[in-house]
Design a protein around this motif. Sequence first.
Motif, PDB file in Angstrom:
ATOM      1  N   ARG A 298      50.291 -26.891  72.750  1.00  0.00           N
ATOM      2  CA  ARG A 298      50.416 -27.332  71.345  1.00  0.00           C
ATOM      3  C   ARG A 298      51.406 -26.466  70.552  1.00  0.00           C
ATOM      4  O   ARG A 298      51.143 -26.059  69.421  1.00  0.00           O
ATOM      5  N   HIS A 299      52.538 -26.198  71.152  1.00  0.00           N
ATOM      6  CA  HIS A 299      53.546 -25.394  70.468  1.00  0.00           C
ATOM      7  C   HIS A 299      54.200 -26.140  69.312  1.00  0.00           C
ATOM      8  O   HIS A 299      54.477 -25.546  68.267  1.00  0.00           O
ATOM      9  N   LEU A 300      54.463 -27.437  69.502  1.00  0.00           N
ATOM     10  CA  LEU A 300      55.160 -28.191  68.464  1.00  0.00           C
ATOM     11  C   LEU A 300      54.358 -28.275  67.166  1.00  0.00           C
ATOM     12  O   LEU A 300      54.898 -28.024  66.081  1.00  0.00           O
ATOM     13  N   PRO A 301      53.054 -28.612  67.199  1.00  0.00           N
ATOM     14  CA  PRO A 301      52.291 -28.612  65.941  1.00  0.00           C
ATOM     15  C   PRO A 301      52.224 -27.241  65.282  1.00  0.00           C
ATOM     16  O   PRO A 301      52.245 -27.143  64.052  1.00  0.00           O
ATOM     17  N   PHE A 302      52.155 -26.189  66.103  1.00  0.00           N
ATOM     18  CA  PHE A 302      52.098 -24.858  65.517  1.00  0.00           C
ATOM     19  C   PHE A 302      53.408 -24.512  64.832  1.00  0.00           C
ATOM     20  O   PHE A 302      53.405 -23.908  63.748  1.00  0.00           O
ATOM     21  N   PHE A 303      54.533 -24.882  65.431  1.00  0.00           N
ATOM     22  CA  PHE A 303      55.828 -24.650  64.778  1.00  0.00           C
ATOM     23  C   PHE A 303      55.901 -25.381  63.442  1.00  0.00           C
ATOM     24  O   PHE A 303      56.407 -24.846  62.452  1.00  0.00           O
ATOM     25  N   LEU A 304      55.407 -26.617  63.407  1.00  0.00           N
ATOM     26  CA  LEU A 304      55.420 -27.367  62.146  1.00  0.00           C
ATOM     27  C   LEU A 304      54.547 -26.676  61.103  1.00  0.00           C
ATOM     28  O   LEU A 304      54.959 -26.510  59.948  1.00  0.00           O
ATOM     29  N   PHE A 305      53.348 -26.276  61.499  1.00  0.00           N
ATOM     30  CA  PHE A 305      52.450 -25.586  60.579  1.00  0.00           C
ATOM     31  C   PHE A 305      53.091 -24.316  60.036  1.00  0.00           C
ATOM     32  O   PHE A 305      53.054 -24.053  58.827  1.00  0.00           O
ATOM     33  N   CYS A 310      55.522 -21.636  55.602  1.00  0.00           N
ATOM     34  CA  CYS A 310      56.445 -20.646  55.041  1.00  0.00           C
ATOM     35  C   CYS A 310      57.272 -21.225  53.891  1.00  0.00           C
ATOM     36  O   CYS A 310      57.459 -20.573  52.859  1.00  0.00           O
ATOM     37  N   LEU A 311      57.766 -22.460  54.055  1.00  0.00           N
ATOM     38  CA  LEU A 311      58.527 -23.082  52.974  1.00  0.00           C
ATOM     39  C   LEU A 311      57.651 -23.315  51.754  1.00  0.00           C
ATOM     40  O   LEU A 311      58.101 -23.144  50.612  1.00  0.00           O
ATOM     41  N   ALA A 476      45.910 -16.994  60.360  1.00  0.00           N
ATOM     42  CA  ALA A 476      45.048 -16.460  59.305  1.00  0.00           C
ATOM     43  C   ALA A 476      45.867 -15.804  58.209  1.00  0.00           C
ATOM     44  O   ALA A 476      45.582 -15.972  57.001  1.00  0.00           O
ATOM     45  N   LEU A 477      46.902 -15.048  58.590  1.00  0.00           N
ATOM     46  CA  LEU A 477      47.755 -14.404  57.600  1.00  0.00           C
ATOM     47  C   LEU A 477      48.484 -15.431  56.740  1.00  0.00           C
ATOM     48  O   LEU A 477      48.570 -15.278  55.510  1.00  0.00           O
ATOM     49  N   LEU A 478      48.999 -16.484  57.356  1.00  0.00           N
ATOM     50  CA  LEU A 478      49.730 -17.499  56.603  1.00  0.00           C
ATOM     51  C   LEU A 478      48.802 -18.265  55.670  1.00  0.00           C
ATOM     52  O   LEU A 478      49.154 -18.525  54.506  1.00  0.00           O
ATOM     53  N   VAL A 479      47.611 -18.622  56.146  1.00  0.00           N
ATOM     54  CA  VAL A 479      46.654 -19.335  55.291  1.00  0.00           C
ATOM     55  C   VAL A 479      46.231 -18.468  54.113  1.00  0.00           C
ATOM     56  O   VAL A 479      46.153 -18.938  52.965  1.00  0.00           O
ATOM     57  N   ALA A 480      45.979 -17.178  54.366  1.00  0.00           N
ATOM     58  CA  ALA A 480      45.602 -16.273  53.280  1.00  0.00           C
ATOM     59  C   ALA A 480      46.737 -16.128  52.265  1.00  0.00           C
ATOM     60  O   ALA A 480      46.506 -16.109  51.045  1.00  0.00           O
ATOM     61  N   ALA A 485      49.031 -17.304  47.006  1.00  0.00           N
ATOM     62  CA  ALA A 485      50.153 -17.831  46.235  1.00  0.00           C
ATOM     63  C   ALA A 485      49.743 -19.059  45.430  1.00  0.00           C
ATOM     64  O   ALA A 485      50.158 -19.240  44.272  1.00  0.00           O
ATOM     65  N   GLY A 486      48.911 -19.915  46.031  1.00  0.00           N
ATOM     66  CA  GLY A 486      48.427 -21.102  45.315  1.00  0.00           C
ATOM     67  C   GLY A 486      47.597 -20.729  44.110  1.00  0.00           C
ATOM     68  O   GLY A 486      47.724 -21.310  43.023  1.00  0.00           O
ATOM     69  N   ALA A 487      46.704 -19.736  44.282  1.00  0.00           N
ATOM     70  CA  ALA A 487      45.881 -19.302  43.152  1.00  0.00           C
ATOM     71  C   ALA A 487      46.727 -18.700  42.051  1.00  0.00           C
ATOM     72  O   ALA A 487      46.530 -18.969  40.854  1.00  0.00           O
ATOM     73  N   ALA A 488      47.699 -17.863  42.424  1.00  0.00           N
ATOM     74  CA  ALA A 488      48.586 -17.269  41.419  1.00  0.00           C
ATOM     75  C   ALA A 488      49.421 -18.325  40.701  1.00  0.00           C
ATOM     76  O   ALA A 488      49.647 -18.254  39.498  1.00  0.00           O
ATOM     77  N   HIS A 489      49.856 -19.334  41.476  1.00  0.00           N
ATOM     78  CA  HIS A 489      50.629 -20.423  40.867  1.00  0.00           C
ATOM     79  C   HIS A 489      49.767 -21.222  39.897  1.00  0.00           C
ATOM     80  O   HIS A 489      50.218 -21.579  38.800  1.00  0.00           O
TER      81      HIS A 489
END
Length: 495
Positions: A298-305, A310-311, A476-480, A485-489
């Motif tokens: 499942r490399h392709l879905p992980f790359f998309l995630f 990040c964007l 986990a790092l990206l979700v956190a 960032a969402g809360a600050a926004h």
Amino acid sequence: MIPIPLLVALFLAFAVDGPSAPPPEGADLIEAVLWGVAGGLLISGLSFVVGLGTAWRVGRRGYATSRMRRDLVIGSRLLNIGTMAVFGWMIFDRGWPGIVLDAWGWRGSILVDDLLIIAPFLLMQLCYWWGTYYGERAIQGLSIARSGRATARHLYLKERQSLALILPIVSLFVIRNDVIGRLWPRWETNSWSEPVDLAVLGVGILLISPLFVRLAWPTRSLPDGPLRRRLETIARRSGFRFTDILVWDTDHLMVNACVTGVLPQFRYVLLSDALIDALSPLEIAAVFGHEAGHVAHRHLPFFLFFFVGCLTFLTLTSPVLNGLESWIATVPGLDLASLPTLRGVVEGVLALACVGVVFWLVFGEISRRFERQADVFGCKAVSCGLTDCPPHFDFEDDEPEAPSPPIQALCPAGIQIFSEALASVAHQNGIDATARSWRHGSIASRIAFLQKLIDAPEREVLFQNRIRRFRFGLSALLVASLAAAGAAHWLGLLG
């Protein structure tokens, strides 16, 4: 495979605010266009210098040395950087978007304005391919005399390949900016529009990109025969589902393979014509297993995630740049009239730097680990499952409908077959086995890693566990980060 220069050009053209000054008129307009033409001619001239210079060196020596191959690679990379730099200069210094939209009156049109804005980069890229093609032919021992038809075909194939990878992105962004913006203009004023759009666009790109690749790349279905039956046997053993196996026409210039598509209904495995000619059936099967490994893990879905995450994070945190213009204004001796342009340039540089760091360091690390994981799967695809072979059992003679044992353990012969396939790919492509690649790692290091598994098969379990922990920790790092960032926004803490 990823057209990084074209992605950067699209980012410069459409994702970063350009100069807000009015477009040039009269003589200034002509001067700006002529400067842009001069920049394009500079890139074109240098491309032919690199390509023809390489061909001359090969002709004088009589064969291509590793130094010549390396110089051509370095020259090509510098030309790519130069093309992006010239295009960025046209955008931010010459005001090319303003010329297209306002001076030439294309603002408000659908797709035409976008194509005209990106056209200078596409033309420079075409000239770059044209010039360096002579060097590539010489490196491969082919004559550059009377190669007009071959050159035209090469440029045609390169343009199709590049555009097929980028057309899904362009199409969806056109729908977002030109269609949705007109039908639901209030949505664009919503503070959450960009993060939501990025997520939806990312999923859309993942789903439709295989169709663009299938239609735009010159391919044909691999005919029925011993090779196809061997590959289908591997697919059955690994539970790998796909729509078709395609022969990828590269004019016999590229020994490569790839898989595209997350959903099995739109999944294609592409094997280049040169790869099929250069490798043995067992080695092709190992390469096919490598591509199947990307899907199995499942490399392709992980790359998309990771990419969309990040964007989205960069989009959510972009308000911190709101005070950038005030900070630039404090620089002594600065012309205040140029503040908007400088702000756009600084924003673009910072955004590119952030994206570059993420791609070069994090994405590169992910990609190299995933490549080794797919390498192991490729070894398993041609392994008999016995750790003490040879003798080695080959599944080629299985009946098409006969049940085959699933892919499980590595065997020494399977590891050796895939290692030889890697070495052959490097040799046929003129790649130094020790040359580093930010996405794949060096061929030599990948082969050395696989050879260690022959003497210590237990290393494979430890390696797979490290990959799982790495994926979980990064996720986990990206979700956190997104949550913070969402809360600050939401609370308006970012400006």
